[in-house]
Write an enzyme that holds these catalytic residues in place. Sequence first.
Site, PDB file in Angstrom:
ATOM      1  N   GLY A  65       0.806  -1.216   0.000  1.00 40.76           N
ATOM      2  CA  GLY A  65       0.000   0.000   0.000  1.00 40.76           C
ATOM      3  C   GLY A  65       0.840   1.267   0.000  1.00 40.76           C
ATOM      4  CE  LYS A  83       0.158 -16.497  -3.993  1.00 43.68           C
ATOM      5  NZ  LYS A  83       1.626 -16.421  -3.795  1.00 43.68           N
ATOM      6  N   GLY A 110       6.717  -9.177  -2.938  1.00 44.11           N
ATOM      7  CA  GLY A 110       7.478  -7.968  -2.641  1.00 44.11           C
ATOM      8  C   GLY A 110       6.651  -6.729  -2.899  1.00 44.11           C
TER       9      GLY A 110
END
Length: 434
Positions: A19, A206, A308
């Site tokens: 964010g 996922k 990341g």
Amino acid sequence: MIEDREPVRVALLGCGTVGTEVLRLLRERPAEFAARTGAPVEVTGVAVRRPHKHPDVPEHLITTDAHALVEGDVDLVVELVGGIEPARSLLLAALRSGKSVVTANKALLAEYGSELFAAADESGVDIYFEASVAGAIPLLRPLRESLAGDRINRVMGIVNGTTNYILSAMDASGSTYSEALEEAGELGYAEADPTADVDGFDAAAKAAILASLAFHTRVTATDVHREGIAGVSAGDIAAAQGLDRSVKLLSICERVVDDDGTEAVSARVHPAMIPKSHPLAGVNGAFNAVFVEAESAGQLMFYGQGAGGSPTASAVLGDLVAVARNLVESGKGPRESAHAQLPVQSMGSTPTRYHISLDVEDKPGVLSQVASTFNEHDVSISVVRQEGRGEDASLVVVTHVAPDSALRSTVDAIARLSVVRDVVSVMRVEGESS
């Protein structure tokens, strides 16, 4: 003039590593984002739990009332909170009040995706989620859009950087699982509590998203067979190296046909040996890669940084631009495609191959007893290799493809043979013909 148009007002939920990067780039490059979307992009609020932890966020943007923010005067909600609640309630509130959504929340999508998509459809707004799988790698949009006219048969990949780093370290240095996990933690590749990664929960979420998109079928995380890497030993890695293979934690989603001819979906996550010649075998460290097999497009490979702050922010901002452009042009992005409604096949019925390493007695008849057990369970042997003498005698068997339940029952029966001292390891084999 673009600058004269009404801005696209964005609410940001969560301001952690990803964010913070999203907010920084939006504030530093306003002209670029305006040019790409067709209107200014304005962050109107940032919802966080502990404001004092975010000194770099302008005070006038910070709020602890996320619900008020999403229900206020905004056009687009970017959710980077993670987890199920309060993310689920916040996104449903946003969608039902006519706000489009961008999210990176794999766990939420894997469990409640259908509920979110339905809410988006009812309100006629968008929900984009590229960052939920494989970070910066453009993967979901090709499955959702570029390959929408093709028939995908298989999606197999490495979608968790932590486990891939651990297995790569074990392969490169001969270290144990515990040693490699400790190293991953020291380098920041593993969380203080690595359970979600090493036990396969992250990869299973996922896989559910990938299977849902690839096969136009609603697949949840609970539909995905899941095994982690904690049981992978240095011996397993060495055995794979001896056969010119690598061990990877794979997410495998494929179109299969049941015994009665019914088409189904198989979704699974587990460690597996793959040949060194396979493109996924060379994916090392914390990188991700996904191998897609489609009828017309053939074999496609997607590779890059799967986690990341910056890579994930790249995917989030790509979605933000797409959604903002739709808002400016009064368009809509792709909707959920679950028209196929294929059943999800159980792991027991899924065809797989096993690599089995046995510690056996060094005497005549051992091989015939083991082979007879395979035959009794209708499992054929592809490769068999006997090594060592005396106390070091061992037998390595690689099977042909068979239902996983038949392979598992075969292993159980072999373990009961008097000539078998121990079943040293059992690992599935992927990425090569049967």
